[in-house]
Enzyme design. Structure first.
Site: not given
Length: 281
Positions: A92, A78, A50, A184
């Protein structure tokens, strides 16, 4: 850091190139930049990241583009930050906060325990602001025009979900997961489980399979390798460099506004007189 330098790569024949994606750039932005800088004919990326995420983006060139699907299928790792007590439609910073709830009553133990149901093979619903297709259209296209869409849950596997720091309202995390997992959505789901809401404020992809972000090159390093323009070739069209705090795509204006506010606050503090003044409302 890998001992192999960019000068050792044979991009036309085929290479797997690790890049550390900058903030606000799309994955396609990076591919286009590298293709232009190194004049590579065949190039693609192995897994979208993203715009508001940073970290490992893998590019494949030449014959190595055949390995894209294989790389995409590997597990991802992550690290990042959730903000408790606030929700956004995109889960987000792409969109503004739409709801705020108390979070101060939460204990560290409650937060740690809330991660339990989200490990293993689970059903996860992707965000409306995502590339998932709904009736032939990308979900984010519908979301940005105010339309509603029913997003179906999908099966993903989260092998590790650990909280690495708690400094309310911020919670840092590390996640190891399968292809197709939306961090997210994990923020949204954790916020629901805690009863206060949450959204993602920082995300870094640190690993894909055995490839790690520590071994990735920067875009600046790629640009430095740009070959000279062949003699007789017309002048290059001026490149428009992406501003670091003012992305020009719909959906990121809120993020740009946050950065502008932060810069304005810093400037105000810098320009403030040394002598204290009577505060005003």
């Amino acid at each position: 850091m890998t001992t192999k330098t960019l000068a050792d790569y044979d991009f036309e024949t085929g290479e797997v190139l690790l890049l550390d994606k900058p903030l606000t750039w799309t994955s396609f932005d990076v591919v286009r930049k590298v293709k232009s800088a190194l004049r590579i004919k065949k190039i693609g990326h192995a897994g979208t990241l993203d715009p508001l995420a940073t970290g490992l983006l893998i590019l494949c060139t030449g014959k190595k583009t055949k390995e894209i699907d294989l790389i995409q299928a590997q597990e991802k790792e992550y690290a990042g930050t959730f903000r408790l007590g606030e929700t956004t439609p995109s889960f987000d910073l792409e969109t503004a906060v739409d709801m705020a709830r108390p979070y101060g009553h939460l204990t560290d133990e409650q937060i740690w325990e809330a991660t339990g149901p989200f490990t293993g093979v689970i059903q996860q619903t992707p965000p409306i602001f995502s590339a998932v297709k709904v009736d032939g259209k990308r979900a984010y296209e519908l979301a940005r025009t105010g339309q509603e869409a029913e997003i179906k849950a999908k099966t993903v596997e989260i092998k590790t979900f650990e909280i690495t720091r708690i400094a309310l309202p911020e919670v840092d995390f590390r996640v190891v997961c399968s292809k197709g997992t939306y961090i997210r959505s994990l923020a949204r789901d954790l916020g629901v489980a805690l009863g206060c809401g949450a959204h993602l404020t920082r995300l870094v992809r640190t690993r894909i399979g055995e490839h790690r972000v520590e071994d990735a090159f920067s875009l600046e390093a790629i640009e430095a390798l740009r070959p000279p323009r062949p003699e007789g070739e017309g002048p290059a069209r001026p490149r428009r460099e992406r501003p670091s705090t003012a992305p020009n795509r719909v959906g990121l204006q809120y993020y740009a506004a946050l950065q502008a506010d932060a810069l304005a606050a810093q400037q105000h503090q810098h320009d403030a007189p040394a002598k204290p003044e009577t505060p005003t409302e």
